[in-house]
Design an enzyme around this catalytic site. Structure first.
Site, mmCIF file in Angstrom:
data_model
loop_
_atom_site.group_PDB
_atom_site.id
_atom_site.type_symbol
_atom_site.label_atom_id
_atom_site.label_comp_id
_atom_site.label_asym_id
_atom_site.label_seq_id
_atom_site.Cartn_x
_atom_site.Cartn_y
_atom_site.Cartn_z
ATOM 1 N N CYS A 68 35.328 47.522 51.010
ATOM 2 C CA CYS A 68 33.864 47.435 51.100
ATOM 3 C C CYS A 68 33.182 47.620 49.752
ATOM 4 O O CYS A 68 32.197 46.940 49.449
ATOM 5 C CB CYS A 68 33.332 48.458 52.098
ATOM 6 S SG CYS A 68 33.529 50.192 51.598
ATOM 7 N N HIS A 105 31.774 54.224 53.224
ATOM 8 C CA HIS A 105 31.487 52.804 53.407
ATOM 9 C C HIS A 105 30.208 52.496 52.636
ATOM 10 O O HIS A 105 29.306 53.335 52.562
ATOM 11 C CB HIS A 105 31.306 52.458 54.885
ATOM 12 C CG HIS A 105 31.051 50.999 55.124
ATOM 13 N ND1 HIS A 105 31.948 50.020 54.756
ATOM 14 C CD2 HIS A 105 29.985 50.349 55.677
ATOM 15 C CE1 HIS A 105 31.461 48.840 55.080
ATOM 16 N NE2 HIS A 105 30.269 49.011 55.628
ATOM 17 N N ASP A 120 25.923 43.372 55.386
ATOM 18 C CA ASP A 120 27.262 43.929 55.215
ATOM 19 C C ASP A 120 28.304 42.816 55.245
ATOM 20 O O ASP A 120 28.464 42.129 56.256
ATOM 21 C CB ASP A 120 27.543 44.946 56.321
ATOM 22 C CG ASP A 120 28.788 45.790 56.050
ATOM 23 O OD1 ASP A 120 29.562 45.443 55.155
ATOM 24 O OD2 ASP A 120 28.964 46.805 56.755
#
Length: 267
Positions: A68, A105, A120
């Site tokens: 991520c 994250h 995202d």
């Protein structure tokens, strides 16, 4: 902007999009198509700092994927380059046994006309593939249905949820506070070194396809189709794993996986 990126966005008709939300959706679709979720650098112990230069070299030049803090760093850089007012935030992932490691994250937020949207491109193959409006309607992608809700938790005041057979399941929680690039390096260090991290134990490669989600770990290849039966192929050797990686991912991913397997054999 990379000439290659500009060319691909032009091919996808990005520059004729009528509004920012549509443009962002096209960028997210492009990123999902081009860059896979993979943890090979963790397993290979690549400790380079997360900087714009590192992201450009690894992902644009070497055609690798990432976790991520790499995938959403690239997304963030690209959206900024395209003139969109986005900022990074960090979240805590919810697991079946409770909260994962705090704020490991990272993703982006976008404000437009008084509304807040989540963007995202780095949550495995569980991607909405479009901006998700806070307290707005759910969105749908090949990975399922997603919504962004105001919800007070110990890990944040906003939660991303996905729909399951038993209702809406919280995937992660966050406060809408701006994160800096140093946070990306903090997250990377945590992922690389923490005993609580699942990403430093075994290989994981995942991607979202138009009709399915695909993932590989050291035990199996799994394909979950939106419609119809999926497929699960079990591996009995590392060579079988590598064969399936070569078949389903690009050459740079395959070569990094070969390097990982060779390192295991020497250990």
């Amino acid at each position: 902007m990379s000439g290659e990126i500009a060319k691909l966005l032009k091919e996808k008709d990005y520059f004729s999009a009528k509004d920012d939300l549509h443009r962002i959706k096209q960028v997210q679709e492009f990123l999902a198509d081009r860059f896979v979720f993979e943890n090979l650098d963790v397993l290979l112990k690549v400790e380079d700092s997360i900087t714009p230069e590192f992201i450009e070299e690894k992902m644009l030049l070497k055609r690798r994927g990432g976790l991520c803090y790499e995938l959403n760093a690239l997304q963030h850089l690209l959206l900024k380059e395209l003139g969109l007012d986005v900022h990074l935030v960090s979240a805590t992932v919810a697991t079946e046994t409770g909260w994962a490691t705090d704020r490991t994250h990272v993703m982006s937020l976008f404000r437009k006309e008084g509304k807040l949207y989540l963007i995202d491109s780095g949550f495995g193959s569980d991607l909405p593939l479009q901006p998700v409006e806070l307290d707005g309607p759910p969105v749908t992608s090949p990975a399922g249905n997603f919504r962004l809700q105001t919800c007070e938790t110990e890990k944040g005041s906003i939660v991303l949820q996905s729909e399951t057979n038993s209702g809406w399941n919280t995937r992660y929680a966050f406060f809408p506070e701006k994160a800096e690039w140093d946070d990306l390096n903090r997250i990377k260090k945590e992922i690389h070194t923490s005993s609580k991290s699942s990403f430093n134990r075994e290989l994981l490669i995942a991607r979202l396809l138009p009709e399915a989600t695909l993932s590989v770990n050291e035990e199996r290849l799994q394909i979950k189709k939106i419609e119809g039966e999926g497929q699960r192929i079990l591996f009995t050797t590392d060579q079988e794993m590598l064969k399936n990686i070569k078949r389903n991912f690009n050459e740079s991913i395959y070569q990094a996986a070969v390097q990982y397997v060779q390192g295991k054999e020497k250990a």
